[in-house]
Design an enzyme around this catalytic site. Structure first.
Site, mmCIF file in Angstrom:
data_model
loop_
_atom_site.group_PDB
_atom_site.id
_atom_site.type_symbol
_atom_site.label_atom_id
_atom_site.label_comp_id
_atom_site.label_asym_id
_atom_site.label_seq_id
_atom_site.Cartn_x
_atom_site.Cartn_y
_atom_site.Cartn_z
ATOM 1 N N ARG A 87 0.890 -1.156 -0.074
ATOM 2 C CA ARG A 87 0.197 0.019 0.084
ATOM 3 C C ARG A 87 0.877 1.104 0.130
ATOM 4 O O ARG A 87 1.325 1.580 0.897
ATOM 5 C CB ARG A 87 -0.930 0.095 1.305
ATOM 6 C CG ARG A 87 -1.552 1.148 1.513
ATOM 7 C CD ARG A 87 -2.748 1.290 0.220
ATOM 8 N NE ARG A 87 -3.750 0.271 0.328
ATOM 9 C CZ ARG A 87 -4.641 0.013 -0.376
ATOM 10 N NH1 ARG A 87 -4.685 0.966 -1.652
ATOM 11 N NH2 ARG A 87 -5.626 -0.992 -0.515
ATOM 12 N N GLN A 105 -8.493 -7.181 -9.121
ATOM 13 C CA GLN A 105 -8.202 -5.471 -9.058
ATOM 14 C C GLN A 105 -6.951 -5.089 -9.388
ATOM 15 O O GLN A 105 -5.975 -5.455 -8.812
ATOM 16 C CB GLN A 105 -8.680 -5.057 -7.602
ATOM 17 C CG GLN A 105 -8.164 -3.520 -7.505
ATOM 18 C CD GLN A 105 -9.179 -2.399 -7.569
ATOM 19 O OE1 GLN A 105 -10.271 -2.914 -8.293
ATOM 20 N NE2 GLN A 105 -9.254 -1.628 -6.975
ATOM 21 N N ARG A 110 1.388 -6.401 -9.854
ATOM 22 C CA ARG A 110 1.833 -5.887 -8.575
ATOM 23 C C ARG A 110 2.068 -6.846 -7.425
ATOM 24 O O ARG A 110 2.402 -6.464 -6.557
ATOM 25 C CB ARG A 110 0.884 -4.746 -8.193
ATOM 26 C CG ARG A 110 -0.604 -5.143 -7.895
ATOM 27 C CD ARG A 110 -1.437 -4.026 -7.457
ATOM 28 N NE ARG A 110 -2.736 -4.401 -7.322
ATOM 29 C CZ ARG A 110 -3.639 -3.557 -6.394
ATOM 30 N NH1 ARG A 110 -3.171 -2.586 -5.746
ATOM 31 N NH2 ARG A 110 -4.740 -4.060 -6.238
ATOM 32 N N HIS A 188 0.681 3.724 -10.682
ATOM 33 C CA HIS A 188 -0.435 3.901 -9.450
ATOM 34 C C HIS A 188 0.251 4.949 -8.388
ATOM 35 O O HIS A 188 0.557 4.447 -7.238
ATOM 36 C CB HIS A 188 -0.880 2.705 -8.956
ATOM 37 C CG HIS A 188 -2.201 2.857 -8.236
ATOM 38 N ND1 HIS A 188 -2.146 3.875 -7.107
ATOM 39 C CD2 HIS A 188 -3.280 2.484 -8.306
ATOM 40 C CE1 HIS A 188 -3.325 3.704 -6.416
ATOM 41 N NE2 HIS A 188 -4.293 2.935 -7.088
ATOM 42 N N ASP A 233 -12.168 9.846 -6.914
ATOM 43 C CA ASP A 233 -11.794 8.727 -7.561
ATOM 44 C C ASP A 233 -11.980 8.962 -9.245
ATOM 45 O O ASP A 233 -13.206 8.315 -9.487
ATOM 46 C CB ASP A 233 -12.336 7.447 -7.188
ATOM 47 C CG ASP A 233 -11.866 6.366 -7.577
ATOM 48 O OD1 ASP A 233 -11.019 6.182 -8.718
ATOM 49 O OD2 ASP A 233 -11.948 5.313 -7.245
ATOM 50 N N GLU A 292 -2.393 9.088 -11.329
ATOM 51 C CA GLU A 292 -1.736 7.733 -11.893
ATOM 52 C C GLU A 292 -1.417 8.084 -13.358
ATOM 53 O O GLU A 292 -2.775 8.096 -13.932
ATOM 54 C CB GLU A 292 -2.685 6.586 -11.558
ATOM 55 C CG GLU A 292 -2.950 6.497 -9.906
ATOM 56 C CD GLU A 292 -4.070 5.765 -9.770
ATOM 57 O OE1 GLU A 292 -4.198 4.678 -10.282
ATOM 58 O OE2 GLU A 292 -4.697 5.860 -8.673
#
Ligand code: BG6
Length: 335
Positions: A87, A105, A110, A188, A233, A292
């Site tokens: 995170r 997701q 990642r 991101h 978002d 991002e």
């Protein structure tokens, strides 16, 4: 967070694959043990800036300027425990951004172990940076079961002469049966900010965006620079190659330059979502902002043998924007 140099490395989930012990091409890069024994590459530019990249996710978790100040946000609750993505820092979203497809997701890149690429094909443009590392991801048999495409994903992480952080992705379709594939993508990036309510983003005003909080309905941004007072978002579409993030309190401006990545996602979870995330502190939303560089609205299609390149360049410059001396237009359009 302590780290030690890795003298030799085996394979397995907690360590790099065998190639991590191979010599690194850059004299300013070193493989070390990071949190929970995960291998990371530390880049140290002789002028003082530094960066850290975990082989788990090819995830940049630190970028410091030549004063040793951390410029990226990583949550104090980040677990550094596979298979969960770390995170903060710069997760790589590939081959799927968000839930725009059948994969998990943000795709699987990642949360896979990447290896160090000791013999990458040459870059078409020569970069002056001598402080870099090349990583590579190829699909495993398990990956092929969920995304049946042959690819090679090469990522170069480099520190530029002024302490800039440069990420270049090269994704190649290595299919031998002529099968094309399509993907969406994002760097991101979690920027570290002093106080989200004092932050402005320049370069996205008046653009169209898809609002993730309203079923991805399309809207047009109105008015001035983007500021923050609640959850955001949004996927901004057809964005300029340069975006500025002005941190009023810190008197610092991040400049994000990008190439091959038309969209820009802006995300801050704000208080309620922050509380709902187990790997994120309740108050930490105040100190981060994700901007991002992405390719989301139109997926990228590669025929067999084709390669795509997507680049992001981050710099952090002192700004006196609060005293009105800095014209944000100069940040975006100036030299
Ligand atoms: C952003 C998305 O890119 O990532 C948000 O737009 C999402 O919708 C956020 O919540 C974080 O995603 P994750 O999977 O890392 O929790």
């Amino acid at each position: 967070m302590s780290s030690e140099k890795v003298l030799s490395s085996g394979s397995g989930s907690g360590s790099a694959s065998a190639s991590a012990s191979a010599p690194l091409a850059s004299p300013h890069a070193e493989v070390c043990k990071g949190i929970n024994g995960l291998n990371k590459v530390v880049l140290r530019d002789p002028r003082g800036s530094s960066a850290e990249v975990y082989l788990y996710g090819a995830h940049v978790t630190s970028w410091k300027n030549d004063h040793g100040e951390e410029l990226l946000f990583v949550s104090s609750k980040a677990t550094f425990k596979p298979p969960k993505a770390i995170r903060g820092g710069i997760p790589i979203c590939f081959p799927q951004f968000s839930n725009l497809g059948s994969l998990e997701q943000h795709g699987f890149a990642r949360n896979r172990f990447w290896t160090i690429d000791t013999d990458p094909p040459p870059f078409s443009t020569t970069s002056s940076s001598k402080t870099y590392v090349d990583l590579i991801l190829k699909p495993s048999e398990e990956d092929m079961k969920i995304w049946a495409h042959s690819f090679e994903f090469r990522l170069r992480v480099a520190l530029g002469p002024g302490g800039d952080l440069l990420l270049t992705s090269r994704i190649r379709n290595t299919s031998i049966d002529g099968k094309p594939f399509s993907f969406t993508f994002a760097y991101h990036t979690y920027f570290s900010v002093s106080d989200i309510s004092e932050v402005r983003v320049e370069g996205l005003e008046t653009l169209d965006y898809l609002d993730n909080l309203q079923n991805r309905e399309r809207f047009t941004e109105q008015g001035d620079a983007i500021t923050f007072e609640s959850e955001v978002d949004k996927i901004y579409l057809s964005t300029p190659t340069k975006i500025a993030i002005l941190d009023h309190e810190k008197k610092r401006t991040f400049v994000l330059r990008k190439d091959g990545l038309p969209d820009a996602v802006v995300w801050n979870p704000w208080d309620k979502k922050a509380k709902a995330m187990v790997d994120f502190g309740d108050e930490e939303y105040k100190h981060m902002l994700c901007v991002e560089a992405a390719a989301v609205e139109k997926s990228i299609t590669l025929k067999a043998g084709e390669e795509w390149k997507g680049r992001q360049e981050l710099s952090a410059v002192p700004s006196s924007y609060c005293s009105g001396q800095l014209d944000p237009q100069k940040v975006l359009h100036g030299s």
